[in-house]
Design an enzyme around this catalytic site. Structure first.
Site, mmCIF file in Angstrom:
data_model
loop_
_atom_site.group_PDB
_atom_site.id
_atom_site.type_symbol
_atom_site.label_atom_id
_atom_site.label_comp_id
_atom_site.label_asym_id
_atom_site.label_seq_id
_atom_site.Cartn_x
_atom_site.Cartn_y
_atom_site.Cartn_z
ATOM 1 N N GLY A 1 1.980 -2.944 7.748
ATOM 2 C CA GLY A 1 1.887 -2.688 6.312
ATOM 3 C C GLY A 1 1.212 -3.740 5.464
ATOM 4 C CE LYS B 1 11.108 1.182 -1.599
ATOM 5 N NZ LYS B 1 11.287 2.193 -0.530
ATOM 6 C CB ILE C 1 5.534 3.419 -2.811
ATOM 7 C CG1 ILE C 1 6.083 2.162 -2.112
ATOM 8 C CG2 ILE C 1 6.262 3.567 -4.110
ATOM 9 C CD1 ILE C 1 5.157 1.056 -2.261
ATOM 10 N NE ARG D 1 -0.261 1.857 8.603
ATOM 11 C CZ ARG D 1 0.980 1.390 8.524
ATOM 12 N NH1 ARG D 1 1.333 0.627 7.508
ATOM 13 N NH2 ARG D 1 1.872 1.676 9.448
ATOM 14 C CG ASP E 1 4.663 -3.660 3.937
ATOM 15 O OD1 ASP E 1 5.690 -4.308 4.231
ATOM 16 O OD2 ASP E 1 4.389 -2.563 4.462
ATOM 17 C CG ASP F 1 3.267 3.817 7.315
ATOM 18 O OD1 ASP F 1 3.864 2.775 6.972
ATOM 19 O OD2 ASP F 1 3.690 4.588 8.195
#
Ligand code: IMP
Ligand code: MG
Length: 178
Positions: free
Chosen positions: A48, A134, A156, A168, A103, A162
């Site tokens: 990610g 988050k 998201i 991506r 990420d 992804d």
């Protein structure tokens, strides 16, 4: 920007490319100031974070090195709760100033597992930088040194992130439509 479809889900625009670029540059400057002269080793957590990593390190001034590690905990839109290491580090980090590049930090389990693995290898320091967090979903006590955006618990995609390996390549970040 309009909504997009990936497999069975619709996603709507959430954070635009130019906003991401500006914020990533800002965070890169802050990191640059903090690690100046330390020849930091940036470790990107694959898959990610590869796009974030590429943009971030181009904002770093002075010497730095990069390496990659691969962890996996997600299937579809859910964390499996089990964190698997898929690819290990290809170099020693003993005595190095490490910056872990992620990420997104969701439950925090991936990062917690990774940090204890890295700590056992005796780096001089470890800093954490994440594109997104988050905060309401964090299940572990983590000190996140740098974060570009705090978001709610929505799923998201885009800018490296992804949905079942797709999305991506999107330049902007999109959120799933309920
Ligand atoms: P954690 O271990 O629960 O913190 O999960 C971290 C990993 O789950 C991230 O590195 C991502 O690969 C993945 N992940 C968490 N939330 C999302 C999301 O909203 N979209 C895509 N991937 C996510
Ligand atoms: Mg990740």
């Amino acid at each position: 920007m309009s909504s997009i479809r990936i497999n069975d889900k619709t996603f709507v625009p959430y954070i635009a490319e130019n906003k991401i670029k500006l914020r990533v540059a800002e965070v890169a400057s802050a990191i640059s100031a903090d690690v100046k002269g330390l020849n930091p080793l940036f470790i990107s957590v694959l898959n990610g974070s590869f796009i974030f990593m590429a943009d971030l390190i181009r904002g770093i001034e002075g010497d730095c090195e990069v390496n990659f590690i691969r962890y996996s905990s997600y299937e579809g839109m859910d964390s499996t709760g089990k964190v698997k290491q898929m690819l290990g580090l290809s170099q020693s980090i003993e005595g190095r100033h490490v910056v872990v590049v992620e990420d997104i930090i969701d439950s925090g389990l991936t990062m917690q597992t990774l940090i204890s693995t890295l700590q056992a290898k005796h780096p001089a320091s470890i800093r954490i930088v994440t594109l997104l967090v988050k905060p309401n979903n964090l299940k572990v006590n983590l000190h996140i040194d740098y974060c570009c955006f705090e978001i709610p618990n929505d799923f998201i995609v885009g800018y490296g992130l992804d949905y079942d390996e797709k999305g991506r390549n999107l330049k902007d970040i999109y959120v799933v439509k309920e």
